[in-house]
Design an enzyme around this catalytic site. Structure first.
Site, PDB file in Angstrom:
ATOM      1  NE  ARG A   1      74.059  22.171   2.203  1.00  0.00           N
ATOM      2  CZ  ARG A   1      74.907  21.693   3.132  1.00  0.00           C
ATOM      3  NH1 ARG A   1      74.768  22.032   4.379  1.00  0.00           N
ATOM      4  NH2 ARG A   1      75.884  20.872   2.803  1.00  0.00           N
TER       5      ARG A   1
ATOM      6  NE  ARG B   1      81.816  18.145   5.391  1.00  0.00           N
ATOM      7  CZ  ARG B   1      82.359  18.150   6.594  1.00  0.00           C
ATOM      8  NH1 ARG B   1      83.463  17.454   6.815  1.00  0.00           N
ATOM      9  NH2 ARG B   1      81.822  18.835   7.567  1.00  0.00           N
TER      10      ARG B   1
ATOM     11  NE  ARG C   1      64.674  18.847  18.319  1.00  0.00           N
ATOM     12  CZ  ARG C   1      65.901  18.383  18.196  1.00  0.00           C
ATOM     13  NH1 ARG C   1      66.251  17.236  18.764  1.00  0.00           N
ATOM     14  NH2 ARG C   1      66.794  19.047  17.488  1.00  0.00           N
TER      15      ARG C   1
ATOM     16  NE  ARG D   1      74.413  13.815  20.354  1.00  0.00           N
ATOM     17  CZ  ARG D   1      74.922  15.019  20.088  1.00  0.00           C
ATOM     18  NH1 ARG D   1      75.797  15.152  19.118  1.00  0.00           N
ATOM     19  NH2 ARG D   1      74.555  16.075  20.775  1.00  0.00           N
TER      20      ARG D   1
ATOM     21  CD  GLU E   1      73.427  13.757  23.579  1.00  0.00           C
ATOM     22  OE1 GLU E   1      74.471  14.350  23.830  1.00  0.00           O
ATOM     23  OE2 GLU E   1      72.621  14.089  22.658  1.00  0.00           O
TER      24      GLU E   1
ATOM     25  CE1 TYR F   1      72.300  24.547  20.214  1.00  0.00           C
ATOM     26  CE2 TYR F   1      73.632  25.342  18.391  1.00  0.00           C
ATOM     27  CZ  TYR F   1      73.503  24.604  19.552  1.00  0.00           C
ATOM     28  OH  TYR F   1      74.585  23.951  20.058  1.00  0.00           O
TER      29      TYR F   1
ATOM     30  CG  ASP G   1      77.413  26.190  17.865  1.00  0.00           C
ATOM     31  OD1 ASP G   1      76.907  25.315  18.602  1.00  0.00           O
ATOM     32  OD2 ASP G   1      77.656  26.005  16.658  1.00  0.00           O
TER      33      ASP G   1
HETATM   34  C1  LIG Z   1      73.002  19.748  24.450  1.00  0.00           C
HETATM   35  C2  LIG Z   1      73.773  20.946  24.000  1.00  0.00           C
HETATM   36  C3  LIG Z   1      74.976  20.788  23.328  1.00  0.00           C
HETATM   37  C4  LIG Z   1      75.695  21.894  22.913  1.00  0.00           C
HETATM   38  N1  LIG Z   1      76.891  21.696  22.254  1.00  0.00           N
HETATM   39  C5  LIG Z   1      77.589  22.776  21.848  1.00  0.00           C
HETATM   40  C6  LIG Z   1      78.816  22.614  21.162  1.00  0.00           C
HETATM   41  O1  LIG Z   1      79.281  21.489  20.926  1.00  0.00           O
HETATM   42  N2  LIG Z   1      79.492  23.728  20.764  1.00  0.00           N
HETATM   43  C7  LIG Z   1      79.025  24.982  21.005  1.00  0.00           C
HETATM   44  O2  LIG Z   1      79.687  25.951  20.637  1.00  0.00           O
HETATM   45  N3  LIG Z   1      77.865  25.165  21.642  1.00  0.00           N
HETATM   46  C8  LIG Z   1      77.139  24.104  22.072  1.00  0.00           C
HETATM   47  N4  LIG Z   1      75.958  24.295  22.726  1.00  0.00           N
HETATM   48  C9  LIG Z   1      75.460  25.653  22.935  1.00  0.00           C
HETATM   49  C10 LIG Z   1      75.958  26.300  24.220  1.00  0.00           C
HETATM   50  O3  LIG Z   1      75.536  25.585  25.333  1.00  0.00           O
HETATM   51  C11 LIG Z   1      75.392  27.707  24.198  1.00  0.00           C
HETATM   52  O4  LIG Z   1      75.990  28.438  23.169  1.00  0.00           O
HETATM   53  C12 LIG Z   1      75.626  28.463  25.446  1.00  0.00           C
HETATM   54  O5  LIG Z   1      75.161  27.737  26.506  1.00  0.00           O
HETATM   55  C13 LIG Z   1      74.884  29.767  25.319  1.00  0.00           C
HETATM   56  O6  LIG Z   1      75.080  30.522  26.451  1.00  0.00           O
HETATM   57  P1  LIG Z   1      73.883  31.371  27.068  1.00  0.00           P
HETATM   58  O7  LIG Z   1      74.536  32.200  28.086  1.00  0.00           O
HETATM   59  O8  LIG Z   1      73.136  32.039  25.989  1.00  0.00           O
HETATM   60  O9  LIG Z   1      72.865  30.295  27.674  1.00  0.00           O
HETATM   61  P2  LIG Z   1      72.965  29.231  28.825  1.00  0.00           P
HETATM   62  O10 LIG Z   1      74.293  28.561  28.829  1.00  0.00           O
HETATM   63  O11 LIG Z   1      71.764  28.386  28.714  1.00  0.00           O
HETATM   64  O12 LIG Z   1      72.909  30.097  30.161  1.00  0.00           O
HETATM   65  C14 LIG Z   1      71.710  30.639  30.647  1.00  0.00           C
HETATM   66  C15 LIG Z   1      71.796  30.680  32.170  1.00  0.00           C
HETATM   67  O13 LIG Z   1      70.684  31.368  32.681  1.00  0.00           O
HETATM   68  C16 LIG Z   1      70.261  30.735  33.882  1.00  0.00           C
HETATM   69  N5  LIG Z   1      68.867  31.080  34.172  1.00  0.00           N
HETATM   70  C17 LIG Z   1      67.798  30.756  33.420  1.00  0.00           C
HETATM   71  N6  LIG Z   1      66.675  31.212  34.035  1.00  0.00           N
HETATM   72  C18 LIG Z   1      67.065  31.843  35.183  1.00  0.00           C
HETATM   73  C19 LIG Z   1      66.373  32.468  36.243  1.00  0.00           C
HETATM   74  N7  LIG Z   1      65.039  32.563  36.246  1.00  0.00           N
HETATM   75  N8  LIG Z   1      67.087  32.983  37.257  1.00  0.00           N
HETATM   76  C20 LIG Z   1      68.452  32.888  37.274  1.00  0.00           C
HETATM   77  N9  LIG Z   1      69.143  32.283  36.302  1.00  0.00           N
HETATM   78  C21 LIG Z   1      68.446  31.747  35.264  1.00  0.00           C
HETATM   79  C22 LIG Z   1      70.460  29.284  33.560  1.00  0.00           C
HETATM   80  O14 LIG Z   1      70.516  28.475  34.721  1.00  0.00           O
HETATM   81  C23 LIG Z   1      71.767  29.307  32.794  1.00  0.00           C
HETATM   82  O15 LIG Z   1      72.876  29.132  33.645  1.00  0.00           O
HETATM   83  C24 LIG Z   1      75.205  23.192  23.138  1.00  0.00           C
HETATM   84  C25 LIG Z   1      73.993  23.355  23.785  1.00  0.00           C
HETATM   85  C26 LIG Z   1      73.280  22.263  24.219  1.00  0.00           C
HETATM   86  C27 LIG Z   1      71.972  22.482  24.909  1.00  0.00           C
END
Ligand SMILES: Cc1cc2nc3c(=O)[nH]c(=O)nc-3n(C[C@H](O)[C@H](O)[C@H](O)COP(=O)(O)OP(=O)(O)OC[C@H]3O[C@@H](n4cnc5c(N)ncnc54)[C@H](O)[C@@H]3O)c2cc1C
Ligand SMILES: Cc1cc2nc3c(=O)[nH]c(=O)nc-3n(C[C@H](O)[C@H](O)[C@H](O)COP(=O)(O)OP(=O)(O)OC[C@H]3O[C@@H](n4cnc5c(N)ncnc54)[C@H](O)[C@@H]3O)c2cc1C
Lengths: 395, 395
Positions: free
Chosen positions: B176, B180, B259, B290, B313, B361, B363
């Site tokens: 989809r 809206r 990506r 953007r 970006e 993915y 949030d």
């Molecule tokens: C461009 C972008 C925009 C986003 N916008 C939004 C938004 O508007 N709203 C929203 O709710 N969410 C958003 N998100 C999602 C949000 O970033 C994630 O939900 C969040 O980061 C997830 O947390 P995480 O702990 O799973 O992963 P991450 O934040 O990626 O944390 C993983 C960590 O593991 C570490 N790591 C990886 N490999 C190793 C290693 N070998 N040794 C030690 N450390 C390591 C990394 O350095 C990182 O700090 C966005 C994400 C991106 C990429």
């Protein structure tokens, strides 16, 4: 009489004052209300056919940046996260309001940056000869936002609101016209905003729900056939009056001018009539100024999907028997107001409050804030019998 | 080793897990973080020239409808009342996104009601032969929203996001397209939304601030020159791994596709560059997808009025050394993912979590919710030494 305080009018000013007096001073409060329901203009009812909450006296959006007001109202209701936005239909096209960078870029089919748009509007505004700006509302408006935007977004709407051609309105009634050079189209910009979760009626009922507060509806303060009328009470018991100021003094200094609104409410057999809560109509040949569609105030509610309630609004000057909504505030009105204020000073233990009692347009939060602070300064100390507490002094 | 739990990665998944383990089970937690700061992709820094908070890894908007998550995060930060909205520039004109009744009426210079607009779009969508809808992304898109809207608002943007002509993308990646038939242009529709009042970095620091939590930054789990590397730890201490799943297994089942985004950050000598926080660019001949302007995320802050920070970006496929942002999720990726999940089952006392560790993915609120529930189901019972608590079972 076993009443410590009489309040005329159960609007937000009266209810706030009553609540404070009852709770803070333990006073026994009697509220006299002319209408058959409490709450004043903030009242709402449920449309019987659809179950949709209808704001009986026109759409009411709660918003405030006053922390004390916010805390006070949250004792009686929670608020939804509704954020108000308004659109307008002009010449067959819909635009966001208030005029903002989105409106401008849509209107001129462009992608101007804030600075570019500002420069464009400034150059259009400069097209009117400087000397002419103060001639009337129209020339003034053009000198502020330029002719294209003025014609589309201000001229027709103003003409309908005032039932007067903008060329015949004084320049003085406008000092600025809202134009924003960002895409922010929030209608209000207060810290807190929302609608009472269970509706206005429930909120207002809870404010009134206190053992020390008694309310008599269908009771007109000027009706001498009932015991709680003006001449029976004034001077004998402390009194807060929130009805029309001129009416209290039998219009002895002339009538204060008000605008009123006629509502044409209708149930439509569609799930969504206009896609938003408020649509303005800027064209002069459309008689109404705006249409409300009440379901959109509560997208979180489970309303029927095949019916909707709308209300068209028509603006006009109020006669003595109409609901007074917006003070007109001409120079003559202001003179009369001063004369009434002089009279008010001599009324024994009467406090004039609220929208009608002070001839001021007050939003809900302002009515509440005003009642809270006038309770603190005048009514509270008096009821608590504090040394030197003088009723009249500040009223 | 005086550590009860090692967590690889200090993103929101890792921090939430650490906090729960430290508080609930009283566990001593060690977090290993490759980067020089904690917080993962949610991290933000202050631009030194302007003092403006810049979301280091792309704009992050917090939103959730999950009450437990909302209560949890509010222990560490309050949130502003920021509500996210996005605009798009197409062919020299700015429109509100996601496509809504306002966009449609602007695009067609009209004042259609919701039903009229729905009928128009349905008729335009019907113009494509039914059999062709599944040919590719373009035909599918047209069959959903009609050619005019598809071309303006989806085609160019998608082409840039995927570096691929929509005619060469499979129809299957779209089921989809958001349209809206109201004027609601909130980007999210969750119950709670806002930005951390003191910024992301402060929020994340407060989550980590607990006597039982130790963090080692600049420490790569795969770097054997430091003591806390994979081969030294796995099997010896319970471990939560939030890095890339394929990297953990030395890419033995192939690389998972991601990506990434290149940011081109710039300080501009104007008070307001674009009038809103996010402006999309739908035209294919504009290379970026953007532009963010960070000041607009915090209108309540006292930022300089003559400078602003923007970030363009650019979207592209990630190589092994790029930051992995969005899973590509082709059929081949999904096959590899299943193979890695098989391998993961055999890892002793290792839980794979978060965005990178599960190739999903997520949030922010989803990463937090996932950590909370996996703590409850697996890590918590194990750390508390409950009868029958089995680490591997559900991991
Ligand atoms: C461009 C972008 C925009 C986003 N916008 C939004 C938004 O508007 N709203 C929203 O709710 N969410 C958003 N998100 C999602 C949000 O970033 C994630 O939900 C969040 O980061 C997830 O947390 P995480 O702990 O799973 O992963 P991450 O934040 O990626 O944390 C993983 C960590 O593991 C570490 N790591 C990886 N490999 C190793 C290693 N070998 N040794 C030690 N450390 C390591 C990394 O350095 C990182 O700090 C966005 C994400 C991106 C990429
Ligand atoms: C059309 C309209 C739209 C509005 N929209 C908003 C909005 O969106 N947001 C917002 O914050 N505010 C709004 N307001 C303002 C809001 O209604 C007022 O702030 C609020 O009503 C003020 O309360 P009050 O107690 O001063 O007056 P009122 O609510 O007018 O209460 C006065 C009461 O006194 C009673 N009374 C009068 N004379 C007598 C008498 N002789 N005897 C007994 N009782 C009498 C009346 O019946 C009434 O109940 C709106 C007002 C109008 C008119």
């Amino acid at each position: 009489m076993d009443t410590d305080l009489v309040i005329v009018g159960s609007g937000l000013f009266g209810l706030t004052m009553a609540r404070r007096a009852a709770e803070d001073a333990g006073a026994r409060v009697l509220i006299i209300e002319k209408r058959s329901h409490i709450g004043g203009n903030a009242y709402s009812h449920t449309d019987p056919e659809t179950g949709i909450e209808v704001h009986t006296y026109g759409a009411h959006l709660f918003h405030t940046s006053n922390e004390r007001v916010w805390e006070f109202v949250n004792r009686f209701t929670s608020f939804t996260n509704y954020v108000h936005r308004v659109y307008t239909t002009v010449d067959g096209v819909v635009y966001p309001m208030p005029v903002n960078l989105g409106t401008i870029n849509q209107f001129f089919s462009a992608a101007y940056s804030p600075d570019e748009a500002r420069a464009l509007i400034a150059s259009q505004a400069a097209e009117i000869d400087e000397g002419r700006a103060d001639e009337n509302f129209r020339t003034k408006g053009i000198s502020l936002v330029g002719e294209p935007l003025f014609r589309a977004f201000f001229e027709g709407y103003t003409a309908k609101q005032w039932q007067t051609d903008p060329e015949d309105l004084p320049a003085s009634i406008v000092s600025r016209l809202p134009v924003r050079y960002t895409y922010d189209n929030r209608y209000f910009s207060d810290t807190w905003e929302g609608l009472p979760t269970d509706g206005y009626a429930a909120w207002l009922e809870r404010m009134a729900d206190h053992p020390n507060i008694t309310i008599m509806c269908d009771t007109d303060f000027f009706d001498e056939s009932q015991p709680y009328h003006r001449d029976a009470l004034v001077g004998k018991v402390p009194l807060v009056y929130t009805g029309p100021l001129d009416r209290y003094f039998d219009y002895s200094r002339g009538e204060l001018g008000w605008r009123t609104i006629d509502f044409e409410t209708e149930v439509k057999p569609v799930g969504d009539f206009q896609g938003t809560s408020v649509m303005n109509y800027g064209d002069r040949d459309v008689a109404y100024t705006r249409i409300h569609e009440f379901r959109h105030f509560h997208p979180e509610r489970d309303y029927p999907r095949d019916k909707t309630v709308i209300a068209r609004e028509y603006s006009r000057f109020a006669g003595r028997d109409d609901e007074p909504y917006y003070p007109v505030n001409t120079d003559a009105d202001r003179e009369k107001l001063l004369a009434y204020r002089e009279l008010a000073k001599d009324e024994p233990k009467v406090l004039f409050g609220g929208r009608l009692g002070t001839y001021k347009y007050l939003d809900m939060h302002m009515a509440i804030a005003s009642a809270l602070s006038r309770y603190d300064a005048i009514v509270g100390p008096y009821l608590r019998g504090e040394d030197g507490a003088q009723w009249g002094a500040l009223a």
